[in-house]
Design an enzyme around this catalytic site. Structure first.
Site, mmCIF file in Angstrom:
data_model
loop_
_atom_site.group_PDB
_atom_site.id
_atom_site.type_symbol
_atom_site.label_atom_id
_atom_site.label_comp_id
_atom_site.label_asym_id
_atom_site.label_seq_id
_atom_site.Cartn_x
_atom_site.Cartn_y
_atom_site.Cartn_z
ATOM 1 N N GLU A 1 0.904 -1.364 0.100
ATOM 2 C CA GLU A 1 0.000 -0.036 0.021
ATOM 3 C C GLU A 1 0.972 1.198 -0.100
ATOM 4 O O GLU A 1 1.794 1.397 0.681
ATOM 5 C CB GLU A 1 -0.678 -0.038 1.214
ATOM 6 C CG GLU A 1 -1.542 1.291 1.475
ATOM 7 C CD GLU A 1 -2.638 1.680 0.255
ATOM 8 O OE1 GLU A 1 -3.308 1.250 -0.048
ATOM 9 O OE2 GLU A 1 -2.500 3.070 0.348
ATOM 10 N N GLN A 2 0.647 2.284 -0.796
ATOM 11 C CA GLN A 2 1.540 3.399 -1.051
ATOM 12 C C GLN A 2 1.404 4.323 0.207
ATOM 13 O O GLN A 2 2.206 4.908 0.519
ATOM 14 C CB GLN A 2 0.990 4.279 -2.335
ATOM 15 C CG GLN A 2 -0.525 4.861 -2.171
ATOM 16 C CD GLN A 2 -0.757 5.651 -3.365
ATOM 17 O OE1 GLN A 2 -0.084 5.779 -4.300
ATOM 18 N NE2 GLN A 2 -2.026 6.109 -3.510
ATOM 19 N N ARG B 1 -17.616 3.990 5.876
ATOM 20 C CA ARG B 1 -16.398 3.550 4.952
ATOM 21 C C ARG B 1 -15.496 3.029 5.947
ATOM 22 O O ARG B 1 -14.724 2.097 5.944
ATOM 23 C CB ARG B 1 -15.813 4.414 4.285
ATOM 24 C CG ARG B 1 -16.656 4.510 2.884
ATOM 25 C CD ARG B 1 -16.198 5.608 1.942
ATOM 26 N NE ARG B 1 -14.883 5.044 1.104
ATOM 27 C CZ ARG B 1 -15.159 4.374 -0.107
ATOM 28 N NH1 ARG B 1 -16.310 4.690 -0.702
ATOM 29 N NH2 ARG B 1 -14.154 3.879 -0.517
ATOM 30 N N TYR C 1 -28.651 8.506 3.852
ATOM 31 C CA TYR C 1 -28.753 7.479 4.783
ATOM 32 C C TYR C 1 -27.916 7.422 5.884
ATOM 33 O O TYR C 1 -27.059 8.147 6.080
ATOM 34 C CB TYR C 1 -28.589 6.156 3.824
ATOM 35 C CG TYR C 1 -27.146 5.977 3.201
ATOM 36 C CD1 TYR C 1 -26.258 5.075 3.873
ATOM 37 C CD2 TYR C 1 -26.963 6.315 2.080
ATOM 38 C CE1 TYR C 1 -24.865 5.066 3.434
ATOM 39 C CE2 TYR C 1 -25.656 6.169 1.158
ATOM 40 C CZ TYR C 1 -24.728 5.433 2.177
ATOM 41 O OH TYR C 1 -23.228 5.243 1.622
HETATM 42 P P1 FAD Z 1 -9.905 1.954 -3.481
HETATM 43 O O1 FAD Z 1 -10.926 1.841 -2.440
HETATM 44 O O2 FAD Z 1 -9.495 3.191 -4.192
HETATM 45 O O3 FAD Z 1 -8.367 1.573 -2.872
HETATM 46 C C1 FAD Z 1 -7.129 1.768 -3.751
HETATM 47 C C2 FAD Z 1 -5.989 1.467 -2.642
HETATM 48 O O4 FAD Z 1 -4.707 1.452 -3.567
HETATM 49 C C3 FAD Z 1 -5.661 2.698 -1.979
HETATM 50 O O5 FAD Z 1 -5.454 2.410 -0.604
HETATM 51 C C4 FAD Z 1 -4.702 3.380 -2.467
HETATM 52 O O6 FAD Z 1 -4.079 4.523 -1.627
HETATM 53 C C5 FAD Z 1 -3.858 2.165 -2.988
HETATM 54 N N1 FAD Z 1 -2.960 2.682 -4.247
HETATM 55 C C6 FAD Z 1 -3.117 3.383 -5.272
HETATM 56 N N2 FAD Z 1 -2.095 3.480 -6.125
HETATM 57 C C7 FAD Z 1 -1.174 2.833 -5.544
HETATM 58 C C8 FAD Z 1 0.056 2.235 -5.936
HETATM 59 N N3 FAD Z 1 0.652 2.707 -6.767
HETATM 60 N N4 FAD Z 1 0.867 1.685 -5.019
HETATM 61 C C9 FAD Z 1 0.152 0.894 -3.918
HETATM 62 N N5 FAD Z 1 -1.029 1.342 -3.556
HETATM 63 C C10 FAD Z 1 -1.823 2.153 -4.136
HETATM 64 N N6 FAD Z 1 -19.140 1.490 -3.807
HETATM 65 C C11 FAD Z 1 -20.265 0.809 -3.161
HETATM 66 O O7 FAD Z 1 -19.886 -0.489 -3.370
HETATM 67 N N7 FAD Z 1 -21.239 1.092 -2.641
HETATM 68 C C12 FAD Z 1 -21.216 2.485 -2.311
HETATM 69 O O8 FAD Z 1 -22.257 2.957 -1.684
HETATM 70 C C13 FAD Z 1 -20.479 3.542 -3.073
HETATM 71 N N8 FAD Z 1 -20.680 4.776 -2.726
HETATM 72 C C14 FAD Z 1 -19.842 5.675 -3.650
HETATM 73 C C15 FAD Z 1 -20.028 6.849 -3.431
HETATM 74 C C16 FAD Z 1 -19.202 7.648 -3.985
HETATM 75 C C17 FAD Z 1 -19.534 9.232 -4.029
HETATM 76 C C18 FAD Z 1 -17.994 7.291 -4.618
HETATM 77 C C19 FAD Z 1 -17.084 8.433 -5.551
HETATM 78 C C20 FAD Z 1 -17.685 5.967 -4.894
HETATM 79 C C21 FAD Z 1 -18.796 5.103 -4.171
HETATM 80 N N9 FAD Z 1 -18.603 3.761 -4.285
HETATM 81 C C22 FAD Z 1 -19.278 2.906 -3.746
HETATM 82 C C23 FAD Z 1 -17.421 3.149 -4.981
HETATM 83 C C24 FAD Z 1 -16.363 2.800 -4.025
HETATM 84 O O9 FAD Z 1 -15.800 3.480 -3.301
HETATM 85 C C25 FAD Z 1 -15.083 2.312 -5.059
HETATM 86 O O10 FAD Z 1 -15.411 1.321 -5.862
HETATM 87 C C26 FAD Z 1 -14.260 1.201 -4.062
HETATM 88 O O11 FAD Z 1 -13.489 2.020 -3.133
HETATM 89 C C27 FAD Z 1 -13.137 0.647 -5.100
HETATM 90 O O12 FAD Z 1 -12.121 -0.051 -4.095
HETATM 91 P P2 FAD Z 1 -10.983 -0.506 -4.664
HETATM 92 O O13 FAD Z 1 -10.203 -1.227 -3.400
HETATM 93 O O14 FAD Z 1 -10.866 -0.999 -6.064
HETATM 94 O O15 FAD Z 1 -10.130 0.869 -4.767
#
Ligand code: FAD
Length: 394
Positions: free
Chosen positions: A33-34, A107, A216
């Site tokens: 993790e970055q 979250r 909500y």
């Molecule tokens: P992320 O949660 O973005 O995690 C990515 C991780 O990778 C982070 O910790 C980051 O620091 C790390 N990272 C990035 N680049 C690097 C790198 N080069 N090297 C090492 N680490 C790195 N989804 C739902 O299911 N339900 C909801 O109700 C919902 N509501 C939302 C409301 C809004 C307004 C928004 C904008 C989004 C919402 N989402 C919802 C979507 C959801 O937030 C994302 O789809 C979800 O967080 C994606 O998870 P992820 O693990 O793929 O990415």
């Protein structure tokens, strides 16, 4: 089943869930993790049954139910009068139809539950301050490179590094991000600041001209989560942490229902955030022989179906099953991608389509749109009914 050494980029919701699925199946996992420390922002997240089946497999259902809220229904209202336009049942009905609850959580609480689970399986699983810059792969394995000059070696890599994924860039090249014209405000308000019973304990969507607003409860009903989507030409960073003046939020919702006014009035003036929302088209391939993607890295979506994190969790469960089913890593990654791409593309495209449906300009257009479509029947039919633990993989 062959046990593998699996390197995951990113300790977000998707990366942590995948780490636990894979460790629970006996694989050795390292998550890079970055960030220097792990933290989630103050906002809500909705988890429907389709993800809960997989979270139940990790033994997390009780903790999620305890931390969250089970809303009674999904309710669409007009932005100014608050008149109900459509409602479909959640709570018991969602569980009856799909065999798992619809839950709304903070979250940070959800991230904490996933992190505790991953650390219970291996206390050292997450390595912080490690920014992934790229990878190389050969016949024997794969090497992940970090910004600090170090590297890690494993059998396969999973890029769970979010919207601006470095792993995706290497697999699929630059994926254009086009500004949608929308920005998402977020605030949270402790309920003791609100008149009792102001907001019904449901998922409320207020549909306005050129925008919508969602309210909500999270934290067992102690906090109200508000997300306000507005159309604006002013593009800021694609980030949850850009602050904007409260007065701007208030102005954006001038003329909206008194519930919205009361919620905005109760917000901390210096705790209003606004994120610019971008569209990324689904990509046709997100894997190589030893590397793949999940979550936002694979299929970034607008939040208009609340399925981004849900899809990331589904991905992790299907990846775990594909590695059980195929001894060869490349075959397993192909099986995983083949079984995920159609569903995730559909969700991404439907979320984008909801931008049009939720931002109609006139009351007549809103009424006509919702008279034509039964949102609950549609979602129950294809979205919430999916079970990543049992869906046949072929
Ligand atoms: P992320 O949660 O973005 O995690 C990515 C991780 O990778 C982070 O910790 C980051 O620091 C790390 N990272 C990035 N680049 C690097 C790198 N080069 N090297 C090492 N680490 C790195 N989804 C739902 O299911 N339900 C909801 O109700 C919902 N509501 C939302 C409301 C809004 C307004 C928004 C904008 C989004 C919402 N989402 C919802 C979507 C959801 O937030 C994302 O789809 C979800 O967080 C994606 O998870 P992820 O693990 O793929 O990415």
């Amino acid at each position: 089943m062959t046990q593998r050494k699996i390197l995951i980029a990113g300790a977000g919701l998707g990366g942590l869930a995948a780490a636990s699925f894979l460790m629970q199946d006996g694989h050795a996992v390292e998550v890079y993790e970055q960030a220097e420390q792990l933290e989630e922002i103050g906002a809500g997240i909705q988890i429907s049954a389709n993800a809960m089946h997989a979270l139940r497999h990790l033994g997390l259902e009780a903790a999620i139910r305890q931390a969250g809220v089970r809303p009674g229904a999904y309710v669409f209202r007009l932005h100014d009068t608050g008149e109900e336009i459509q409602r479909f049942a959640l709570s018991d009905e969602h569980e009856r139809l799909h065999g798992a609850p619809y839950t709304q959580l903070h979250r940070a609480d959800f991230h904490g539950i996933l992190l505790d689970k991953a650390r219970a399986l291996d206390p050292g699983v997450v390595r912080l301050n490690k920014r992934v810059t790229g990878f190389t792969e050969d016949a024997e394995g794969v090497t992940l490179a970090f910004a600090d000059g170090s590297s890690a070696r494993g059998d396969l890599i999973v890029g769970a590094d979010g919207l601006k994924s470095a792993v995706r860039r290497q697999i699929a090249g630059e994926v254009p991000a086009n500004y949608t014209g929308d920005a998402a405000w977020r605030i949270t308000v402790p309920v003791e600041r609100l008149p009792p019973g102001l907001v019904e304990p449901v998922m409320s969507v207020f549909l306005g001209p050129g925008g919508h607003a969602v309210c909500y409860y999270v934290r067992g009903g102690a906090v109200l989560n508000f997300v306000g989507i507005v159309e604006t030409d002013e593009i800021s960073d694609e980030s949850w942490t850009v602050k904007m003046p409260w007065e701007r939020l208030k102005a954006d919702y001038r003329g909206w229902h008194p519930i919205i006014q009361t919620v905005i009035d109760a917000a901390d003036r210096d705790q209003c955030y606004r994120w610019s929302l971008h569209n990324r088209l689904p990509i046709p391939n997100w894997s190589t022989a030893r590397a793949t993607l999940l979550g936002d890295a694979a299929h970034a979506t607008l939040p208009y179906l609340a399925q981004g994190a849900v899809m990331a969790i589904e991905d992790g469960a299907v990846l775990m099953r594909a590695l059980r089913q195929e001894a060869d890593i490349a075959a397993a990654l192909r099986l995983y991608q083949r079984n995920r791409i159609e569903r995730t593309s559909r969700i991404v495209l439907q979320s984008s389509e909801n931008r049009r449906r939720f931002h109609l300009r006139t009351e007549a257009a809103i009424r006509a749109e919702f008279a034509r479509a039964n949102e609950g029947a549609d979602r129950n039919n294809w979205l919430y009914s999916y079970n990543p633990m049992t869906v046949p993989l072929s």
